[in-house]
Design a protein around this motif. Structure first.
Motif, PDB file in Angstrom:
ATOM      1  N   GLN A 131      21.225 -87.475  40.976  1.00  0.00           N
ATOM      2  CA  GLN A 131      22.272 -86.390  41.376  1.00  0.00           C
ATOM      3  C   GLN A 131      23.262 -86.454  40.410  1.00  0.00           C
ATOM      4  OE1 GLN A 131      21.800 -84.623  43.994  1.00  0.00           O
ATOM      5  NE2 GLN A 131      23.908 -83.521  44.057  1.00  0.00           N
ATOM      6  N   VAL A 132      23.646 -87.475  39.900  1.00  0.00           N
ATOM      7  CA  VAL A 132      24.808 -87.670  38.972  1.00  0.00           C
ATOM      8  C   VAL A 132      24.586 -86.994  37.354  1.00  0.00           C
ATOM      9  CG1 VAL A 132      26.364 -89.275  37.747  1.00  0.00           C
ATOM     10  CG2 VAL A 132      26.024 -89.665  39.855  1.00  0.00           C
ATOM     11  N   VAL A 133      23.355 -87.315  37.116  1.00  0.00           N
ATOM     12  CA  VAL A 133      22.528 -86.716  36.198  1.00  0.00           C
ATOM     13  C   VAL A 133      22.553 -85.086  36.043  1.00  0.00           C
ATOM     14  CG1 VAL A 133      20.629 -86.400  34.581  1.00  0.00           C
ATOM     15  CG2 VAL A 133      21.400 -88.758  35.450  1.00  0.00           C
ATOM     16  N   ARG A 134      22.061 -84.664  37.333  1.00  0.00           N
ATOM     17  CA  ARG A 134      21.952 -83.229  37.470  1.00  0.00           C
ATOM     18  C   ARG A 134      23.429 -82.729  37.438  1.00  0.00           C
ATOM     19  NH1 ARG A 134      18.151 -85.151  40.710  1.00  0.00           N
ATOM     20  NH2 ARG A 134      19.385 -84.889  42.583  1.00  0.00           N
ATOM     21  N   ALA A 135      24.356 -83.187  38.040  1.00  0.00           N
ATOM     22  CA  ALA A 135      25.656 -82.829  38.064  1.00  0.00           C
ATOM     23  C   ALA A 135      26.388 -82.774  36.765  1.00  0.00           C
ATOM     24  CB  ALA A 135      26.414 -83.546  39.092  1.00  0.00           C
ATOM     25  N   GLN A 136      26.189 -83.684  35.914  1.00  0.00           N
ATOM     26  CA  GLN A 136      26.750 -83.744  34.601  1.00  0.00           C
ATOM     27  C   GLN A 136      25.930 -82.674  33.811  1.00  0.00           C
ATOM     28  OE1 GLN A 136      27.235 -87.769  33.266  1.00  0.00           O
ATOM     29  NE2 GLN A 136      27.360 -87.225  30.975  1.00  0.00           N
ATOM     30  N   ASP A 137      24.668 -82.469  33.839  1.00  0.00           N
ATOM     31  CA  ASP A 137      24.049 -81.510  33.023  1.00  0.00           C
ATOM     32  C   ASP A 137      24.339 -80.215  33.362  1.00  0.00           C
ATOM     33  OD1 ASP A 137      22.899 -83.617  31.434  1.00  0.00           O
ATOM     34  OD2 ASP A 137      20.951 -83.396  32.828  1.00  0.00           O
ATOM     35  N   ARG A 138      24.468 -79.984  34.841  1.00  0.00           N
ATOM     36  CA  ARG A 138      25.016 -78.580  35.026  1.00  0.00           C
ATOM     37  C   ARG A 138      26.357 -78.467  34.711  1.00  0.00           C
ATOM     38  NH1 ARG A 138      23.613 -79.569  39.977  1.00  0.00           N
ATOM     39  NH2 ARG A 138      25.679 -80.271  40.473  1.00  0.00           N
ATOM     40  N   ASN A 139      27.391 -79.446  34.709  1.00  0.00           N
ATOM     41  CA  ASN A 139      28.743 -79.101  34.100  1.00  0.00           C
ATOM     42  C   ASN A 139      28.520 -78.766  32.628  1.00  0.00           C
ATOM     43  OD1 ASN A 139      31.643 -79.050  34.279  1.00  0.00           O
ATOM     44  ND2 ASN A 139      31.579 -81.163  33.714  1.00  0.00           N
ATOM     45  N   PHE A 140      27.865 -79.475  31.766  1.00  0.00           N
ATOM     46  CA  PHE A 140      27.759 -79.072  30.663  1.00  0.00           C
ATOM     47  C   PHE A 140      27.147 -77.767  29.960  1.00  0.00           C
ATOM     48  CE2 PHE A 140      25.031 -79.199  26.482  1.00  0.00           C
ATOM     49  CZ  PHE A 140      25.859 -79.534  25.707  1.00  0.00           C
ATOM     50  N   TYR A 141      26.282 -77.418  30.748  1.00  0.00           N
ATOM     51  CA  TYR A 141      25.754 -76.078  30.654  1.00  0.00           C
ATOM     52  C   TYR A 141      26.539 -74.903  31.015  1.00  0.00           C
ATOM     53  CZ  TYR A 141      21.368 -78.116  28.965  1.00  0.00           C
ATOM     54  OH  TYR A 141      20.460 -78.717  27.899  1.00  0.00           O
ATOM     55  N   GLU A 142      27.542 -75.331  32.228  1.00  0.00           N
ATOM     56  CA  GLU A 142      28.248 -74.160  32.646  1.00  0.00           C
ATOM     57  C   GLU A 142      29.369 -73.974  31.322  1.00  0.00           C
ATOM     58  OE1 GLU A 142      29.900 -75.566  36.152  1.00  0.00           O
ATOM     59  OE2 GLU A 142      28.111 -74.823  37.380  1.00  0.00           O
ATOM     60  N   VAL A 143      29.851 -75.087  30.818  1.00  0.00           N
ATOM     61  CA  VAL A 143      30.823 -75.132  29.763  1.00  0.00           C
ATOM     62  C   VAL A 143      30.197 -74.357  28.550  1.00  0.00           C
ATOM     63  CG1 VAL A 143      32.256 -76.520  28.371  1.00  0.00           C
ATOM     64  CG2 VAL A 143      32.065 -76.972  30.644  1.00  0.00           C
ATOM     65  N   LEU A 144      28.897 -74.632  28.424  1.00  0.00           N
ATOM     66  CA  LEU A 144      28.474 -73.937  27.117  1.00  0.00           C
ATOM     67  C   LEU A 144      28.328 -72.638  27.301  1.00  0.00           C
ATOM     68  CD1 LEU A 144      26.910 -74.167  24.475  1.00  0.00           C
ATOM     69  CD2 LEU A 144      24.746 -74.613  25.963  1.00  0.00           C
ATOM     70  N   ALA A 145      27.963 -71.990  28.419  1.00  0.00           N
ATOM     71  CA  ALA A 145      27.860 -70.825  28.825  1.00  0.00           C
ATOM     72  C   ALA A 145      29.145 -69.803  28.670  1.00  0.00           C
ATOM     73  CB  ALA A 145      27.098 -70.380  30.197  1.00  0.00           C
ATOM     74  N   GLN A 146      30.249 -70.656  29.387  1.00  0.00           N
ATOM     75  CA  GLN A 146      31.595 -69.870  29.453  1.00  0.00           C
ATOM     76  C   GLN A 146      32.056 -70.010  27.825  1.00  0.00           C
ATOM     77  OE1 GLN A 146      34.080 -72.843  31.480  1.00  0.00           O
ATOM     78  NE2 GLN A 146      33.130 -72.129  33.632  1.00  0.00           N
ATOM     79  N   HIS A 147      31.858 -70.821  27.062  1.00  0.00           N
ATOM     80  CA  HIS A 147      32.450 -70.822  25.654  1.00  0.00           C
ATOM     81  C   HIS A 147      31.361 -69.841  24.611  1.00  0.00           C
ATOM     82  CE1 HIS A 147      35.724 -73.794  25.456  1.00  0.00           C
ATOM     83  NE2 HIS A 147      34.800 -74.210  26.602  1.00  0.00           N
ATOM     84  N   GLN A 148      30.245 -69.802  25.311  1.00  0.00           N
ATOM     85  CA  GLN A 148      29.531 -68.794  24.492  1.00  0.00           C
ATOM     86  C   GLN A 148      29.936 -67.293  24.503  1.00  0.00           C
ATOM     87  OE1 GLN A 148      25.708 -69.554  25.861  1.00  0.00           O
ATOM     88  NE2 GLN A 148      24.715 -70.287  24.061  1.00  0.00           N
ATOM     89  N   LEU A 149      30.696 -67.036  25.690  1.00  0.00           N
ATOM     90  CA  LEU A 149      31.135 -65.973  26.180  1.00  0.00           C
ATOM     91  C   LEU A 149      32.303 -65.851  25.565  1.00  0.00           C
ATOM     92  CD1 LEU A 149      30.934 -63.132  27.760  1.00  0.00           C
ATOM     93  CD2 LEU A 149      31.997 -64.369  29.552  1.00  0.00           C
ATOM     94  N   LEU A 150      33.239 -66.808  25.415  1.00  0.00           N
ATOM     95  CA  LEU A 150      34.686 -66.596  25.097  1.00  0.00           C
ATOM     96  C   LEU A 150      34.965 -66.391  23.689  1.00  0.00           C
ATOM     97  CD1 LEU A 150      36.374 -69.253  27.625  1.00  0.00           C
ATOM     98  CD2 LEU A 150      36.578 -66.816  27.561  1.00  0.00           C
ATOM     99  N   THR A 151      33.964 -67.391  22.779  1.00  0.00           N
ATOM    100  CA  THR A 151      33.949 -67.046  21.538  1.00  0.00           C
ATOM    101  C   THR A 151      33.779 -65.535  20.800  1.00  0.00           C
ATOM    102  OG1 THR A 151      31.791 -67.813  21.273  1.00  0.00           O
ATOM    103  CG2 THR A 151      33.399 -69.336  21.015  1.00  0.00           C
ATOM    104  N   LYS A 152      32.966 -64.759  21.824  1.00  0.00           N
ATOM    105  CA  LYS A 152      32.859 -63.387  21.697  1.00  0.00           C
ATOM    106  C   LYS A 152      34.114 -62.396  22.007  1.00  0.00           C
ATOM    107  CE  LYS A 152      27.564 -63.775  22.034  1.00  0.00           C
ATOM    108  NZ  LYS A 152      26.536 -63.520  22.856  1.00  0.00           N
ATOM    109  N   GLN A 153      34.863 -62.922  22.785  1.00  0.00           N
ATOM    110  CA  GLN A 153      35.763 -62.280  23.459  1.00  0.00           C
ATOM    111  C   GLN A 153      37.258 -62.495  22.785  1.00  0.00           C
ATOM    112  OE1 GLN A 153      35.856 -62.873  27.565  1.00  0.00           O
ATOM    113  NE2 GLN A 153      33.756 -61.491  27.976  1.00  0.00           N
ATOM    114  N   LEU A 154      37.614 -63.596  22.303  1.00  0.00           N
ATOM    115  CA  LEU A 154      38.644 -63.861  21.809  1.00  0.00           C
ATOM    116  C   LEU A 154      38.418 -63.988  20.374  1.00  0.00           C
ATOM    117  CD1 LEU A 154      39.786 -66.684  24.432  1.00  0.00           C
ATOM    118  CD2 LEU A 154      40.528 -64.090  24.564  1.00  0.00           C
ATOM    119  N   SER A 155      39.807 -63.757  19.629  1.00  0.00           N
ATOM    120  CA  SER A 155      39.875 -64.186  18.217  1.00  0.00           C
ATOM    121  C   SER A 155      39.950 -65.747  18.170  1.00  0.00           C
ATOM    122  CB  SER A 155      40.924 -63.422  17.792  1.00  0.00           C
ATOM    123  OG  SER A 155      42.560 -63.998  18.270  1.00  0.00           O
TER     124      SER A 155
END
Length: 456
Positions: A45-69
């Motif tokens: 459960q901890v492994v899945r939560a940590q991996d889920r948090n990592f990929y959520e952050v990854l998805a957010q920054h993939q989007l933000l690097t395209k929107q912000l200078s």
């Protein structure tokens, strides 16, 4: 035979080891399943939560690097490049390698592009230690953003969990093997006890019995049934042995007399004498044939090969007919017969039921002695025939219903000991039971009747 082949043969033929292996295997599989479930709902459960948090952050920054200078990106997230104790961001420009923002002083070479994950070491000067991070890079603003997480503590937990699980499995194997061996040995010991008794019975010892424990489990119940079966088998063998002895004793005398008479006839010349003697011989043969006929009839009755019928039978009328037929013999012995009979009807064969009543009356008149009194009582529940004669011993009452059993040990009284066995078989065919009781003095015979069908 080699040692390996000997051990293989022992394992194949020993039920103890087979059951032990099965028990141990089942215990190991069960513990393994429990450990897997425990891992899934704890460390997993901890492994899945940590991996889920990592990929959520990854998805957010993939989007933000395209929107912000680049400037907006660094200003907005600069203070938060250390997202948590285990998750961090690092930005490095390609045209200015020293322009690094984030936790790390530089982005290591060879880090895979997201979403592929790479593991790499990082030296921590503050702790003078090397930690292993996992992460990937995103292209952004002519540079790279490294998203990394520290899984060392989680990896230690996982390693500790599986080490503990391995120890638990080893303990399970040891305990499972020992307990399975003990359980299997105890189980096989009971089975071996049954086999030992079976071998004794095969060798002719019908008195052998299985010891019964105090637990009352299935093995004890099985032992009780087997002992009861062996008891019946022993009784049957004793009955067969007694029947054989009785047949040999009872038929030896009439057959010897027949032989002597035939020898005498051969030496005679007068036809009249031969005719009278032949009549005696035929009478003796008729008695012997009747004996075997009665035995065959008894066998048919005991095995249900005769039909009791479903005719309504008036027991009161049968009692009256039987008493009327036996009265001349009772008068010769100066005996009195008292009848107290109510109208009772049952389903069955009237001729067979008449034989029962007459046979019991004949025994009462024949064996109660002169000046005796015989009482016949018929109710809806029972038919009772009682006398005040000498009676019989209690231990002889059960024996009286065995084939060719004679209460006269000298076997001088006429008869072949088939009357009462036939009576019992006929009553059983009609769903009735017979029992002998002490009449104090004399003998009381009680026949329990089925529920009456009613009167005509």
């Amino acid at each position: 035979m080699s040692l390996n082949s000997s051990l293989g043969l022992m394992f194949r033929k020993s039920s103890i080891w087979r059951l032990t292996l099965i028990y141990t295997a089942l215990s190991t599989v069960l513990v393994s399943l429990v450990l897997l479930v425990l891992y899934y709902f704890s460390v997993g459960q901890v492994v899945r939560a940590q991996d889920r948090n990592f990929y959520e952050v990854l998805a957010q920054h993939q989007l933000l690097t395209k929107q912000l200078s680049q400037t907006e990106y660094q200003l907005q997230f600069g203070p938060e490049f250390q997202l948590s104790e285990s998750l961090s961001l690092t930005f490095q420009a390609d045209d200015a390698p020293v322009d690094v923002v984030g936790r790390l002083s530089s982005v290591p070479v060879g880090i895979a592009m997201c979403p592929e994950i790479s593991r790499f070491p990082v030296y921590q000067a503050r702790y003078d230690d090397i930690e292993i991070l996992s992460g990937c890079t995103l292209p952004a603003y002519n540079g790279r953003v490294l998203i990394a997480q520290n899984r060392q503590q989680l990896d230690r937990w996982i390693k500790l969990f599986w080490q503990t699980s391995l120890g638990a499995l080893l303990i399970t194997l040891v305990i499972g093997t020992l307990s399975g061996w003990w359980f299997s040995r105890k189980l096989i010991r009971k089975v071996s006890a049954v086999n030992q008794i079976a071998r004794k019975v095969e060798d002719g010892d019908l008195t052998a019995r299985i010891s019964i424990g105090k637990s009352g489990d299935e093995f004890d119940q099985m032992a009780m049934h087997i002992n009861r079966m062996l008891g019946q088998l022993e009784d049957n063998f004793e009955t067969v042995r007694g029947t054989t002895d009785a047949i040999a004793h009872d038929l030896r005398t009439p057959l010897s007399r027949l032989r002597l008479r035939l020898e005498h006839l051969v030496s005679q010349e007068t036809e009249t004498v031969k005719a009278d003697a032949l009549a005696d011989v035929l009478e003796e043969l008729d008695r012997i044939i009747l004996t075997f006929k009665s035995m065959l009839e008894l066998t048919k009755l005991e095995h249900g090969l005769m039909n009791a019928g479903d005719h309504p039978v008036d027991l009161q009328a049968l009692v009256s007919d039987a008493v009327e037929l036996i009265e001349p013999l009772a008068d010769e012995n100066r005996q009195t017969i008292t009848v107290n009979a109510s109208p009772v009807y049952v389903q069955g064969d009237p001729s067979l039921l008449f034989r029962v009543i007459y046979n019991l009356l004949d025994n009462a008149v024949k064996y109660s002695g002169e000046n005796a009194s015989v009482l016949v009582e018929l109710t809806e529940k029972a038919l009772i025939i009682a006398d005040n004669g000498v009676g019989i011993a209690e231990e002889e009452m059960t024996k009286a219903f065995q084939r060719l059993s004679r209460l006269d040990s000298s076997r001088t009284t006429p008869g072949y000991g088939l009357g009462l066995p036939v009576v019992k078989a006929i009553l059983k065919l009609h769903g009735m039971k017979i029992k002998m009781l002490d009449n104090e003095p004399g003998l009381k015979v009680v026949i329990r009747l089925p529920r009456p069908t009613g009167s005509k």
